[in-house]
Design a protein around this motif. Structure first.
Motif, PDB file in Angstrom:
ATOM      1  N   ASP A 164       2.466  -3.609  -8.026  1.00  0.00           N
ATOM      2  CA  ASP A 164       2.401  -2.369  -7.242  1.00  0.00           C
ATOM      3  C   ASP A 164       1.549  -2.510  -5.982  1.00  0.00           C
ATOM      4  O   ASP A 164       1.494  -1.601  -5.162  1.00  0.00           O
ATOM      5  CB  ASP A 164       1.888  -1.214  -8.108  1.00  0.00           C
ATOM      6  CG  ASP A 164       0.506  -1.481  -8.685  1.00  0.00           C
ATOM      7  OD1 ASP A 164       0.221  -2.649  -9.000  1.00  0.00           O
ATOM      8  OD2 ASP A 164      -0.287  -0.525  -8.817  1.00  0.00           O
ATOM      9  N   VAL A 165       0.886  -3.663  -5.803  1.00  0.00           N
ATOM     10  CA  VAL A 165       0.105  -3.908  -4.586  1.00  0.00           C
ATOM     11  C   VAL A 165       0.979  -4.717  -3.634  1.00  0.00           C
ATOM     12  O   VAL A 165       1.406  -5.823  -3.946  1.00  0.00           O
ATOM     13  CB  VAL A 165      -1.199  -4.678  -4.908  1.00  0.00           C
ATOM     14  CG1 VAL A 165      -1.952  -5.014  -3.637  1.00  0.00           C
ATOM     15  CG2 VAL A 165      -2.072  -3.882  -5.855  1.00  0.00           C
ATOM     16  N   ARG A 166       1.246  -4.142  -2.460  1.00  0.00           N
ATOM     17  CA  ARG A 166       2.107  -4.790  -1.479  1.00  0.00           C
ATOM     18  C   ARG A 166       1.390  -5.965  -0.827  1.00  0.00           C
ATOM     19  O   ARG A 166       0.219  -5.870  -0.453  1.00  0.00           O
ATOM     20  CB  ARG A 166       2.516  -3.772  -0.408  1.00  0.00           C
ATOM     21  CG  ARG A 166       3.783  -4.164   0.318  1.00  0.00           C
ATOM     22  CD  ARG A 166       4.202  -3.093   1.309  1.00  0.00           C
ATOM     23  NE  ARG A 166       3.751  -3.556   2.625  1.00  0.00           N
ATOM     24  CZ  ARG A 166       3.079  -2.813   3.488  1.00  0.00           C
ATOM     25  NH1 ARG A 166       2.797  -1.576   3.215  1.00  0.00           N
ATOM     26  NH2 ARG A 166       2.715  -3.312   4.646  1.00  0.00           N
ATOM     27  N   ALA A 167       2.064  -7.081  -0.685  1.00  0.00           N
ATOM     28  CA  ALA A 167       1.490  -8.256  -0.030  1.00  0.00           C
ATOM     29  C   ALA A 167       1.344  -7.984   1.465  1.00  0.00           C
ATOM     30  O   ALA A 167       2.216  -7.392   2.097  1.00  0.00           O
ATOM     31  CB  ALA A 167       2.380  -9.468  -0.255  1.00  0.00           C
ATOM     32  N   THR A 168       0.216  -8.385   2.029  1.00  0.00           N
ATOM     33  CA  THR A 168      -0.021  -8.209   3.460  1.00  0.00           C
ATOM     34  C   THR A 168      -0.581  -9.495   4.041  1.00  0.00           C
ATOM     35  O   THR A 168      -1.191 -10.304   3.347  1.00  0.00           O
ATOM     36  CB  THR A 168      -1.025  -7.080   3.739  1.00  0.00           C
ATOM     37  OG1 THR A 168      -2.267  -7.409   3.123  1.00  0.00           O
ATOM     38  CG2 THR A 168      -0.533  -5.749   3.224  1.00  0.00           C
ATOM     39  N   SER A 169      -0.386  -9.691   5.325  1.00  0.00           N
ATOM     40  CA  SER A 169      -0.976 -10.839   6.001  1.00  0.00           C
ATOM     41  C   SER A 169      -2.273 -10.445   6.694  1.00  0.00           C
ATOM     42  O   SER A 169      -3.025 -11.309   7.126  1.00  0.00           O
ATOM     43  CB  SER A 169       0.001 -11.414   7.027  1.00  0.00           C
ATOM     44  OG  SER A 169       0.267 -10.452   8.028  1.00  0.00           O
ATOM     45  N   HIS A 170      -2.518  -9.139   6.812  1.00  0.00           N
ATOM     46  CA  HIS A 170      -3.705  -8.659   7.494  1.00  0.00           C
ATOM     47  C   HIS A 170      -4.101  -7.318   6.876  1.00  0.00           C
ATOM     48  O   HIS A 170      -3.230  -6.488   6.607  1.00  0.00           O
ATOM     49  CB  HIS A 170      -3.402  -8.482   8.992  1.00  0.00           C
ATOM     50  CG  HIS A 170      -4.623  -8.435   9.842  1.00  0.00           C
ATOM     51  ND1 HIS A 170      -5.326  -7.280  10.038  1.00  0.00           N
ATOM     52  CD2 HIS A 170      -5.272  -9.396  10.524  1.00  0.00           C
ATOM     53  CE1 HIS A 170      -6.366  -7.532  10.828  1.00  0.00           C
ATOM     54  NE2 HIS A 170      -6.350  -8.805  11.128  1.00  0.00           N
ATOM     55  N   PRO A 171      -5.401  -7.085   6.659  1.00  0.00           N
ATOM     56  CA  PRO A 171      -5.792  -5.843   5.992  1.00  0.00           C
ATOM     57  C   PRO A 171      -5.593  -4.589   6.838  1.00  0.00           C
ATOM     58  O   PRO A 171      -5.504  -3.495   6.320  1.00  0.00           O
ATOM     59  CB  PRO A 171      -7.273  -6.054   5.680  1.00  0.00           C
ATOM     60  CG  PRO A 171      -7.735  -7.071   6.659  1.00  0.00           C
ATOM     61  CD  PRO A 171      -6.546  -7.954   6.914  1.00  0.00           C
ATOM     62  N   ILE A 172      -5.503  -4.748   8.145  1.00  0.00           N
ATOM     63  CA  ILE A 172      -5.325  -3.609   9.044  1.00  0.00           C
ATOM     64  C   ILE A 172      -3.961  -3.746   9.703  1.00  0.00           C
ATOM     65  O   ILE A 172      -3.596  -4.821  10.176  1.00  0.00           O
ATOM     66  CB  ILE A 172      -6.433  -3.576  10.125  1.00  0.00           C
ATOM     67  CG1 ILE A 172      -7.796  -3.456   9.462  1.00  0.00           C
ATOM     68  CG2 ILE A 172      -6.205  -2.447  11.113  1.00  0.00           C
ATOM     69  CD1 ILE A 172      -8.956  -3.643  10.400  1.00  0.00           C
ATOM     70  N   ALA A 173      -3.202  -2.672   9.734  1.00  0.00           N
ATOM     71  CA  ALA A 173      -1.875  -2.716  10.358  1.00  0.00           C
ATOM     72  C   ALA A 173      -2.000  -3.102  11.829  1.00  0.00           C
ATOM     73  O   ALA A 173      -2.839  -2.568  12.554  1.00  0.00           O
ATOM     74  CB  ALA A 173      -1.189  -1.370  10.210  1.00  0.00           C
ATOM     75  N   LEU A 174      -1.183  -4.032  12.252  1.00  0.00           N
ATOM     76  CA  LEU A 174      -1.204  -4.490  13.643  1.00  0.00           C
ATOM     77  C   LEU A 174      -0.009  -3.927  14.390  1.00  0.00           C
ATOM     78  O   LEU A 174       1.032  -3.646  13.809  1.00  0.00           O
ATOM     79  CB  LEU A 174      -1.157  -6.022  13.691  1.00  0.00           C
ATOM     80  CG  LEU A 174      -2.308  -6.751  13.017  1.00  0.00           C
ATOM     81  CD1 LEU A 174      -2.073  -8.262  13.084  1.00  0.00           C
ATOM     82  CD2 LEU A 174      -3.624  -6.407  13.684  1.00  0.00           C
ATOM     83  N   GLN A 175      -0.173  -3.778  15.693  1.00  0.00           N
ATOM     84  CA  GLN A 175       0.937  -3.333  16.522  1.00  0.00           C
ATOM     85  C   GLN A 175       0.956  -4.161  17.793  1.00  0.00           C
ATOM     86  O   GLN A 175      -0.053  -4.742  18.187  1.00  0.00           O
ATOM     87  CB  GLN A 175       0.805  -1.853  16.862  1.00  0.00           C
ATOM     88  CG  GLN A 175      -0.415  -1.525  17.701  1.00  0.00           C
ATOM     89  CD  GLN A 175      -0.538  -0.042  17.982  1.00  0.00           C
ATOM     90  OE1 GLN A 175       0.207   0.752  17.460  1.00  0.00           O
ATOM     91  NE2 GLN A 175      -1.487   0.330  18.799  1.00  0.00           N
ATOM     92  N   ASN A 176       2.096  -4.217  18.423  1.00  0.00           N
ATOM     93  CA  ASN A 176       2.253  -4.966  19.652  1.00  0.00           C
ATOM     94  C   ASN A 176       1.464  -4.277  20.763  1.00  0.00           C
ATOM     95  O   ASN A 176       1.637  -3.086  21.007  1.00  0.00           O
ATOM     96  CB  ASN A 176       3.738  -5.048  20.014  1.00  0.00           C
ATOM     97  CG  ASN A 176       3.992  -5.999  21.153  1.00  0.00           C
ATOM     98  OD1 ASN A 176       3.080  -6.443  21.839  1.00  0.00           O
ATOM     99  ND2 ASN A 176       5.253  -6.319  21.356  1.00  0.00           N
ATOM    100  N   GLU A 203      -5.812 -11.718 -10.578  1.00  0.00           N
ATOM    101  CA  GLU A 203      -6.010 -10.629 -11.531  1.00  0.00           C
ATOM    102  C   GLU A 203      -5.696  -9.267 -10.913  1.00  0.00           C
ATOM    103  O   GLU A 203      -5.185  -8.386 -11.593  1.00  0.00           O
ATOM    104  CB  GLU A 203      -7.453 -10.621 -12.042  1.00  0.00           C
ATOM    105  CG  GLU A 203      -7.794 -11.773 -12.961  1.00  0.00           C
ATOM    106  CD  GLU A 203      -9.267 -11.807 -13.322  1.00  0.00           C
ATOM    107  OE1 GLU A 203     -10.003 -10.843 -12.976  1.00  0.00           O
ATOM    108  OE2 GLU A 203      -9.698 -12.791 -13.943  1.00  0.00           O
ATOM    109  N   VAL A 204      -6.011  -9.088  -9.633  1.00  0.00           N
ATOM    110  CA  VAL A 204      -5.793  -7.787  -8.995  1.00  0.00           C
ATOM    111  C   VAL A 204      -4.473  -7.714  -8.234  1.00  0.00           C
ATOM    112  O   VAL A 204      -4.069  -6.648  -7.822  1.00  0.00           O
ATOM    113  CB  VAL A 204      -6.951  -7.420  -8.034  1.00  0.00           C
ATOM    114  CG1 VAL A 204      -8.238  -7.259  -8.805  1.00  0.00           C
ATOM    115  CG2 VAL A 204      -7.087  -8.423  -6.929  1.00  0.00           C
ATOM    116  N   ALA A 205      -3.825  -8.844  -8.057  1.00  0.00           N
ATOM    117  CA  ALA A 205      -2.547  -8.860  -7.352  1.00  0.00           C
ATOM    118  C   ALA A 205      -1.444  -8.471  -8.319  1.00  0.00           C
ATOM    119  O   ALA A 205      -0.804  -9.302  -8.937  1.00  0.00           O
ATOM    120  CB  ALA A 205      -2.286 -10.236  -6.755  1.00  0.00           C
ATOM    121  N   THR A 206      -1.236  -7.177  -8.462  1.00  0.00           N
ATOM    122  CA  THR A 206      -0.219  -6.651  -9.370  1.00  0.00           C
ATOM    123  C   THR A 206       1.032  -6.305  -8.579  1.00  0.00           C
ATOM    124  O   THR A 206       0.981  -6.181  -7.352  1.00  0.00           O
ATOM    125  CB  THR A 206      -0.756  -5.408 -10.101  1.00  0.00           C
ATOM    126  OG1 THR A 206      -1.100  -4.421  -9.129  1.00  0.00           O
ATOM    127  CG2 THR A 206      -1.978  -5.739 -10.941  1.00  0.00           C
TER     128      THR A 206
END
Length: 99
Positions: free
Chosen positions: A49-61, A44-47
């Motif tokens: 305009d909502v970008r798909a992510t694998s993790h809620p917080i941006a990860l970096q190397n 219902e909330v996955a519209t």
């Protein structure tokens, strides 16, 4: 409204070739129904305009840069080897002659 019924769970068990007791069917009916309900809520909330992510917080190397350092010579590497030949470790063969 419940989409998952005991008959459906039994049918899934047959397809998966898993023998389920009546208690397991009852328990799995509730659990699978809850899973389906939660997926429906997310849908219902996955519209668009909502970008798909694998993790809620941006990860970096977090690894350090790969920098070439001082290297050992072949003689330094082999100095404590129990057996060596032609600048290589010599080990007992473990494969048959067909290899």
């Amino acid at each position: 409204m419940s989409e998952i019924t005991p008959d459906l769970v039994r049918h899934l068990g047959v397809l998966a070739r898993i023998r389920l007791s009546d208690e397991e069917v009852a328990r799995l009916t509730g659990q699978l129904d809850a899973i389906v309900d939660n997926i429906a809520k997310v849908s219902e909330v996955a519209t668009p305009d909502v970008r798909a992510t694998s993790h809620p917080i941006a990860l970096q190397n977090v690894f350090r840069p790969d920098v070439v350092g001082d290297m050992l010579t072949a003689s330094q590497v082999l100095q404590n080897a129990p057996d060596a030949a032609d600048d290589r470790f010599r080990v007992t063969a473990i494969l048959g002659e067909e290899q």
